[in-house]
Design a protein around this motif. Structure first.
Motif, PDB file in Angstrom:
ATOM      1  N   LEU A 221     -29.297   6.194  24.225  1.00 44.81           N
ATOM      2  CA  LEU A 221     -30.520   7.098  24.514  1.00 44.81           C
ATOM      3  C   LEU A 221     -30.940   7.120  25.363  1.00 44.81           C
ATOM      4  CD1 LEU A 221     -30.089  10.048  21.761  1.00 44.81           C
ATOM      5  CD2 LEU A 221     -28.675   9.824  23.811  1.00 44.81           C
ATOM      6  N   SER A 309     -28.080  15.191  18.191  1.00 47.57           N
ATOM      7  CA  SER A 309     -28.419  15.017  19.473  1.00 47.57           C
ATOM      8  C   SER A 309     -29.656  14.858  19.855  1.00 47.57           C
ATOM      9  CB  SER A 309     -27.699  16.229  19.857  1.00 47.57           C
ATOM     10  OG  SER A 309     -28.651  17.814  19.760  1.00 47.57           O
ATOM     11  N   SER A 351     -29.760  14.318  28.035  1.00 44.06           N
ATOM     12  CA  SER A 351     -30.191  14.660  26.632  1.00 44.06           C
ATOM     13  C   SER A 351     -31.405  15.734  26.515  1.00 44.06           C
ATOM     14  CB  SER A 351     -30.142  12.780  25.604  1.00 44.06           C
ATOM     15  OG  SER A 351     -30.595  13.613  24.304  1.00 44.06           O
TER      16      SER A 351
END
Length: 810
Positions: A221, A309, A351
């Motif tokens: 991420l 998430s 994301s």
């Protein structure tokens, strides 16, 4: 994207009008939707100082201001604003001035006293309230004390600027910055690009690596995370030039630290965030996934609930920010802040998009991360921000940058040739010009003979293949120089596959025969195959199990369509339907092996079900119910419609069909279908009490016959003649067997054969039956005589007698 022309001029010499620049940028793919003149309609408004102020003698809310606006004389202006004081610098609209609202200032009399102009608020100057601090939104707009007197207010507030409103496509993340747009402007104008200063003094003592620690626990991420430490922070308003630039691009100035992070984001396209160093636990920043139910109060003072998430920035103990979306309130930079941790990172765009949508938080930063930022130039953003703050005297900078960069970015390297580029573009551009265009866009180009090895710059993550290189060359060369012409390509008739034509023909025929088309799931329950009493070794028992069934009722892919249609028939009959006549053309799925190692065989199949009354209830119709011959007639009519010849109907032993009222359809020595009465036991398994007749027929074997082009045959000129014969044969002899022998010995003159009687009883011997046929003869070239027909009949009778021990019935 809003782009200030004045800001762009810091990096490229723009010697054309904003409208011309807008046209040139649009021509290379950066569509400029509008050109906004910020001070349009504002004329004659100057800066002025309030030399004296006193109450109006005839009013409790009006003030009499004596104004010096640089003309050499003091003018009297009356105002009702309560935030004006002696010595204030304010915008002054004197008599003859024009405001954006269309107002032209005239001399006015207020409660008996003359007013020779007006002191202006931000709204009256046409400034959007969202771009101002709360205290600037009401009352007269108070200017900084050091503002010179008698200067055009447009110059002071940056309202003499022009802004381009550019609609960027999602792939051009590099142009989501002033420098990115300046790079394009330099190319289209043929000018040199001047990049902003990035030098940092690093005059503070210590080392950043010793003062701060970072840890990336979710590298999928966050591909890069870098921090600078800036001690001795002095929070103050940012310089007026910076505030002008921010307001021109639609952002509200707040304070020097916040404004610098926003300024660098707009300038270089790299979002940044500033943390109060002393409020970050153990001076540690951790990039991780949010925990289920984790709470965070963001800068807008809203309490947010996080989940795994979301990219979460935490210190050693708890969450302090949402990466790429919004910081936390706890570590906000305030007037009490002494040291700042300045962050620049590269976060995962999808994301960020999901988090922004889930929390309803869209920002300039999240929009840039969604499109993708230049991972290589994170240091540039940190250095630029530190340079600006040092230049303002707002901080010092600790030596070094602390960062996590586990997987360095690899720039795309693409090998192309001028010939391939020209063939794709449809024009002849010399290789030298191609190289010049690419280098002007700061692509690295190495020429090796006819080949060009092109390395895309790190900010062009949308360039990945030779087609992208073609686009870059074409748009800078100018699309207008590419002549329009029709593509050269063979014309082909668009049509569906042949099997789809067969399917359409079948559906049209079945509908014309009075059946209703249904659509059922391709999934069934495994016990449906038990209801059909299929043998354990039957291939149809080998159904494919579904990993994620939509319900427990649909666990396997169907290998036969009968369960689905029988369930539909049972449902309709249970709801008092007097008859059910339904069909479906669908697929069955037969695995080659289980568990699956290859795609299953998908067969297109026609399935039909008949039950109940043959005709609708009517006084002109009888109440007879459908029977075996209704289904047989449908089958024969369909095969005739599809031009299928040479098929046979034979007896079968299907477990779900009545043994005496069922047939297999054999074509080209292959069984392609079954029809007949459903066995009463099987019907009971599906909760059906009526007699039910079913059909299942594969369509693929009929494809060749169905697509044959019919040939014209002339109508016969000569009459037909017919004979009736009745033969007694053993009961086990089928009509099809008799027909076959009769056809073989009837010669080509036998044009039709039809059974018109079947008899068993007292007049024939036990174990025998009588079958009567009508035979039609016809010749194409003459009228047949009785003697010629008698000879053929004699041959037929002898052949039947020899083959089946048959004899003519008296």
């Amino acid at each position: 994207m809003l782009a200030s022309i004045a800001w762009l001029k810091n990096y490229v010499d723009i010697d054309v009008t904003p409208e011309v620049l807008a046209e040139k940028l649009t021509r290379v793919g950066l569509e400029v939707e509008s050109v906004l003149h910020l001070g349009e309609g504002l004329e004659g408004v100057l800066t002025g100082r309030v030399t004296t102020i006193e109450r109006h003698p005839n009013s409790d809310h009006l003030w009499i201001c004596q104004m010096d606006y640089g003309s050499g004389e003091i003018v009297q202006i009356l105002t009702g604003a309560q935030n004006v004081h002696q010595g204030d610098m304010v915008p002054v609209a004197v008599v003859g001035s024009h405001l954006p609202s269309g107002m032209k200032l005239k001399k006015a009399k207020m409660r008996g006293l003359d007013s020779f102009g007006m002191l202006c608020s931000a709204e009256e100057l046409g400034i959007d309230a969202k771009l101002l601090l709360p205290e600037q939104r009401s009352g007269i707009f108070i200017l900084p004390e050091d503002t010179p007197i008698g200067v055009d207010i447009k110059q002071v507030l940056g309202l003499d600027d022009v802004v381009l409103d550019i609609d960027l496509t999602s792939n051009r993340a590099d142009c989501f910055s002033i420098v990115g747009l300046a790079r394009e402007a330099a190319v289209v104008l043929g000018k040199e690009l001047h990049l902003p200063a990035l030098d940092v003094a690093e005059a503070a003592g210590g080392d950043a690596a010793a003062m701060a620690r970072i840890e990336v626990q979710a590298p999928e991420l966050c591909s890069r995370f870098a921090v600078r430490v800036l001690p001795n922070i002095k929070i103050a308003p940012s310089p007026e030039w910076m505030q002008k630039a921010l307001r021109a691009c639609g952002m509200r100035p707040i304070s020097n630290v916040v404004d610098v992070t926003n300024y660098v984001m707009l300038e270089l396209g790299q979002p940044m965030h500033a943390y109060d160093y002393d409020q970050v636990g153990e001076h540690t920043l951790i990039v991780r996934r949010g925990a289920v139910g984790e709470k965070l109060v963001t800068l807008d003072e809203q309490k947010r609930t996080l989940d795994p998430s979301m990219i979460t920035i935490s210190d050693a103990t708890h969450a302090i920010g949402l990466g790429g979306v919004m910081g936390g309130l706890e570590t906000e930079v305030t007037d009490a802040t002494h040291t700042v941790m300045l962050e620049a990172a590269s976060f995962d765009g999808p994301s960020i998009r999901r988090t922004s949508k889930a929390l309803g938080l869209r920002s300039e930063a999240s929009g840039r991360f969604e499109r993708g930022v230049d991972i290589v130039l994170c240091h540039n953003a940190l250095n630029r921000a530190a340079h600006l703050l040092e230049e303002m005297g707002a901080c010092q900078t600790v030596h070094g940058i602390v960062e996590s960069y586990p997987m360095p970015y690899k720039q795309a390297v693409i090998t192309v040739t001028a010939q391939a580029m020209n063939e794709r573009i449809g024009i002849d551009i010399p290789q030298a010009e191609m190289v010049a265009i690419l280098r002007s866009l700061q692509f690295e180009v190495v020429e090796q003979g006819d080949e060009m090895i092109v390395t895309a710059p790190s900010w062009r993550n949308d360039v990945t293949c030779d087609a992208d290189i073609s686009e870059e060359i074409a748009r800078i060369h100018s699309y207008d120089k590419i002549a329009s012409h029709l593509p050269i390509m063979p014309l082909a008739q668009g049509r569906q596959e042949v099997i789809e034509d067969v399917k359409d023909t079948v559906e049209d025929y079945m509908t014309a025969e009075g059946l209703n088309e249904v659509m059922t799931y391709t999934f069934i329950h495994p016990n449906s195959l038990d209801k059909l009493a299929l043998a354990p070794e039957d291939a149809r028992r080998r159904a494919i199990e579904i990993m994620n069934p939509i319900s427990d009722e649909f666990k396997v892919m169907r290998t036969t369509m009968l369960p689905s249609l029988l369930a539909t028939a049972a449902y309709n009959l249970a709801h008092q339907a007097e008859s059910v006549k339904i069909f479906e053309v669908g697929k069955v799925f037969l695995p080659k092996s289980l568990p699956l190692t290859d795609f299953p065989e998908e067969k297109r199949v026609l399935c039909a079900v008949l039950s109940g009354r043959r005709n609708e209830l009517n006084w002109t119709e009888d109440k007879a119910e459908v029977d075996f011959y209704d289904m047989k007639g449908i089958v024969e009519g369909l095969l005739d419609k599809l031009q299928v010849q040479g098929y046979t109907l034979t007896t079968i032993a299907e477990p779900y069909l009545h043994p005496g009222k069922s047939c297999a359809i054999v074509y080209n020595d292959q069984t392609i279908g079954y029809f007949g009465q459903l066995h009463p036991t099987i019907a009971g398994n599906f909760t059906i009490d009526n007699d039910v007749y079913v059909l299942e027929l594969e369509l693929a074997p009929l494809q060749e016959a169905a697509t044959q082009v019919p040939h014209y045959q002339a109508l016969p000129k000569f009459p037909t003649t017919s004979r009736d014969i009745a033969v007694v044969v053993p009961e086990d002899v089928t009509m099809r067997e008799l027909e076959q022998v009769i056809l073989e010995h009837g010669t080509k003159l036998l044009s039709n054969i039809r059974v018109f009687d079947l008899y068993t009883g007292k007049q024939v011997a036990t174990g025998s039956k009588s079958m009567a046929f009508n035979l039609t003869f016809q010749a194409q070239e003459k009228t047949l005589t009785d003697q010629e027909v008698d000879v053929i009949i004699k041959n037929i009778v002898e052949a039947v007698g020899t083959t089946f021990a048959a004899k003519l019935r008296d």
